[in-house]
Design a protein around this motif. Structure first.
Motif, short mmCIF file in Angstrom:
data_model
loop_
_atom_site.label_atom_id
_atom_site.label_comp_id
_atom_site.label_asym_id
_atom_site.label_seq_id
_atom_site.Cartn_x
_atom_site.Cartn_y
_atom_site.Cartn_z
N HIS A 272 0.87 -1.18 0.00
CA HIS A 272 0.00 0.00 0.00
C HIS A 272 0.90 1.23 0.00
N LEU A 273 0.82 2.02 -1.05
CA LEU A 273 1.72 3.15 -1.20
C LEU A 273 1.16 4.38 -0.49
N ILE A 274 1.93 4.88 0.44
CA ILE A 274 1.54 6.07 1.19
C ILE A 274 2.41 7.24 0.74
N TYR A 275 1.74 8.36 0.49
CA TYR A 275 2.42 9.58 0.05
C TYR A 275 2.49 10.56 1.21
N ARG A 276 3.69 11.07 1.46
CA ARG A 276 3.89 12.03 2.54
C ARG A 276 3.99 13.44 1.98
N LEU A 277 3.52 14.40 2.77
CA LEU A 277 3.58 15.81 2.39
C LEU A 277 3.24 16.69 3.58
N SER A 278 3.58 17.95 3.46
CA SER A 278 3.12 18.99 4.37
C SER A 278 2.90 20.22 3.51
N ARG A 279 1.67 20.40 3.08
CA ARG A 279 1.39 21.28 1.94
C ARG A 279 1.84 22.73 2.12
N PHE A 280 1.84 23.24 3.35
CA PHE A 280 2.18 24.65 3.54
C PHE A 280 3.50 24.84 4.29
#
Length: 723
Positions: A272-280
């Motif tokens: 299961h591919l999880i995408y990480r981010l912190s948009r701001f």
């Protein structure tokens, strides 16, 4: 959009749409003990016991949920586990279009390919924050893009030719289509089939009951990607999901703890591919490190709903260094034996181990803001094994004694490393080519964390001929302006699309509370001008077309409400709508006028120095304004009680009004709307601003393409310069 609020708002929807088996209803799922992240002990001596508990948890959850991995192992779905980057593409992004206004995805994606280490999946997003200005559905927004479904089909085909996938976005909070008698599921299935899309981005829900199987009938191999962390029971059906800054079961923030924590769903199902981010966040080193030790993918997202968030050079480099490794060595992360918090020797350095056959890969992070130098690992050594850092492309310094190898490292501040133990026989020319590319990127890397936000450039206003206050075009009234600067208060609602640098505010979406009303004091020199008493009407626009022969470059949705090229009977004196900024400018130029700046508009609306909250006074009065009582526009002189002191009608309500305040930040073109309109839909807080507005209020209107920009609630009035 911040998913924490959305989860609460959609609780009822989730209950009805997430299917639970009888067993799940009776027995609590062991995964429910945790939320997004699983906290690890801070003391290394407790890690062995913790890892054993995590393995027991994983086995228990898999048994409980009845995992088969069938939907991950089927050939048509294998791409989903190896597509490590999702590019979130706003449909209004300038680089997406050529000079004729057609899609040019190759040019658009080139920058992100070069700067971020490649793009695997594109999520095309045309809806929020524009959705809700009028009654169009989220599916209409796709259909209103260049070429309609045929244009989107070509876009998908172009991406497929580049080896990339296209996802369309679903906004579950949008009820406009359902109110019009259509099912969201039917619209989505039809769109996926017609476009040839590779899946559906689920936004703020994690599963749709039965939808996955229906999706396969429309397009075999299409998947679901969720913005929010999904429940463990949905891992069999949702192949990809996002995880922004993570929280644990106690709802305390763990993302920035010293010890990297375990990403729950990645641990439960490595495919299961999880995408990480912190948009701001401009600085994302900690989040990137946490993604790295969990084998997660990344979201590429510079244009966040109209607010530009460029990553700092150091983080951008690590994007470009991590993604090629994740792709090249994907089977380590999807099928390898994963040991989180693998013991290392350097202080404040952490690692995961991934074993696959005779090879081992360690993903390593330096938590410090300073160098970490010395012995990193002690391992049993097989003769002929060599050790390379896949990030820097360099061979590691080692010392082999008595079938034991010591691996030494020299890591810069916040460094990321990927150490591969590989038999010398596997060091092929292709392997060395890969290392060379990584080494070249490392040599060019910039380590600064400074970020410069783009300027918002205001389009120059072209003045009209100078009129006298006694000789004005018909229907205009002079507006008194002060001899010195006019002082006003601009207001806007804090949305993720931001606004522009105004007053003392610069970084709205990065620091302000969502949905709050932000104010800024403005001082601006106004030259004398006159303004139309009323909004430009359908009949006036018809005269313009007949006299000028005007034809827009793109006719999509141009005067959509007219019949056989004429205003509908009874609507001749209603404001003209379904026009875009260029249509309005063409009319104004023909009439010897121009559009007002937002400062001119507000000064006239608020009765000058009186600075009234509404054109008629300081209290809202729904009897003198069209603010949703009618199912459309009203005649431009209907509300005489709502006039300004100078006699201007509809400076609040009826339709939003275009201004000449058009700006660009290099990614987005936008103009500011004033006045508010007749349309109101209270179903969701995510909709654009609706209803009549105060005189000081402005809304940011992202300009995409004429077929999308033209809508049922936006019109205009004109001004003229006077001596």
């Amino acid at each position: 959009m911040y998913y924490k609020i959305a989860i609460l708002a959609l609780a009822t929807l989730l209950v009805t749409r997430e299917r639970l088996t009888a067993q799940e209803r009776k027995t609590p799922n062991p995964a429910d003990s945790y939320y997004q992240l699983i906290e690890a002990p801070s003391a290394p001596e407790k890690w062995d016991r913790w890892r054993e508990q995590m393995r027991q948890l994983r086995d228990s959850v898999r048994w409980h949920a009845g995992y088969t991995e069938e939907n991950y192992r089927k050939e048509q779905f294998k791409w989903a586990s190896a597509a490590y980057s999702t590019f979130f593409l706003m449909a209004n992004e300038k680089s997406l279009y050529d000079h004729q206004g057609n899609f040019d995805i190759t040019a658009c994606i080139q920058k992100y390919e070069q700067e971020y280490g490649g793009v695997d999946v594109v999520v095309l997003w045309p809806t929020y924050p524009q959705l809700g200005f009028d009654q169009r559905t989220q599916f209409d927004f796709y259909r209103n893009l260049p070429g309609g479904m045929a244009g989107l089909k070509k876009l998908a085909s172009d991406l497929h030719a580049m080896g990339k996938k296209l996802m369309i976005a679903y906004n579950p909070w949008d009820d406009i289509g359902r109110k019009q008698g259509t099912r969201d599921e039917d619209e989505l299935l039809k769109m996926v089939s017609e476009i040839g899309a590779d899946g559906v981005y689920l936004d703020t829900i994690s599963n749709v009951d039965g939808f996955f199987n229906e999706l396969q009938k429309s397009r075999k191999g299409a998947i679901l990607q969720s913005e929010i962390p999904i429940n463990a029971g949905a891992l069999n059906l949702v192949h990809q999901s996002w995880l922004e800054v993570g929280w644990n079961e106690k709802y305390k923030n763990l993302e920035f703890g010293e010890v990297p924590h375990l990403v729950r769903n990645r641990w439960l199902q490595q495919k299961h591919l999880i995408y990480r981010l912190s948009r701001f966040s401009h600085e994302q080193s900690t989040l990137l490190q946490n993604a790295w030790v969990n084998g997660c993918g990344l979201v590429i997202w510079e244009n966040v709903f109209g607010t530009v968030n460029p990553l700092n050079p150091r983080d951008r480099y690590y994007y470009g260094a991590m993604l090629p490794v994740l792709r090249e060595y994907s089977t380590f992360f999807t099928e390898g034996e994963w040991t989180p918090l693998f013991p290392v020797k350097l202080n404040r350095v952490y690692a995961s181990e991934w074993r696959l056959g005779k090879k081992t890969l360690w993903t390593v992070v330096n938590r410090q803001d300073q160098r970490a130098v010395g012995k990193l690992l002690e391992q049993s050594h097989r003769a002929g094994t060599r050790y390379f850092d896949l990030i820097t492309g360099r061979e590691m310094k080692t010392d082999v004694k008595n079938k034991e190898v010591s691996i030494y490292a020299d890591y810069g501040p916040k460094a990321i490393s990927g150490i591969l133990a590989v038999p010398e026989d596997d060091c092929t020319p292709a392997f060395y080519t890969f290392l060379k590319k990584q080494a070249e990127a490392f040599e060019k890397a910039k380590w600064t964390t400074d970020v410069r936000l783009p300027e918002h450039l205001l389009k120059a206003v072209i003045p009209t001929r100078k009129y006298t206050s006694r000789i004005l075009p018909k229907g205009m009234v002079p507006i008194a302006v002060p001899s010195d600067s006019a002082r006003m208060v601009f207001m806007f609602r804090q949305r993720e699309c931001g606004f522009y640098p105004v007053g003392n505010f610069v970084d709205y979406s990065f620091s302000q509370t969502r949905n709050e009303i932000t104010q800024a004091n403005i001082a601006v020199k106004l030259n004398a001008f006159a303004m139309d008493r009323t909004l430009v009407t359908n009949q006036q626009f018809a005269v313009f077309l007949k006299s000028s022969g005007y034809q827009p470059a793109h006719e999509n949705n141009f005067l959509k409400h007219w019949i056989a090229g004429k205003p509908p009977k009874g609507l001749e004196n209603h404001p003209v709508v379904y026009i875009d900024l260029n249509d309005a400018r063409a009319y104004a130029k023909w009439a010897g006028k121009r559009l007002p700046t937002e400062a001119e508009w507000q000064w006239a609306a608020q009765n000058g120095d009186a600075a009234t909250a509404f054109p008629w006074g300081n209290q809202m009065d729904s009897t003198v304004v069209n603010t949703g009582q009618w199912s459309g526009t009203t005649p431009v002189e209907k509300f005489s009680g709502g006039k300004t002191k100078a006699g201007l009608f509809d400076m609040s309500g009826n339709v939003w009004q275009l201004t000449e305040s058009e700006r660009t930040d290099g990614y987005n073109n936008y103009c500011i709307l004033r006045g508010g309109g007749w349309y109101i839909n209270r179903a969701s807080e995510w909709y654009a601003d609706q209803g009549a507005q105060k005189t000081g209020f402005g809304a940011k209107y992202l300009l995409t393409w004429p077929g999308l920009d033209r809508c049922a609630t936006v019109g205009f009035r004109c001004v003229a310069d006077i001596e």
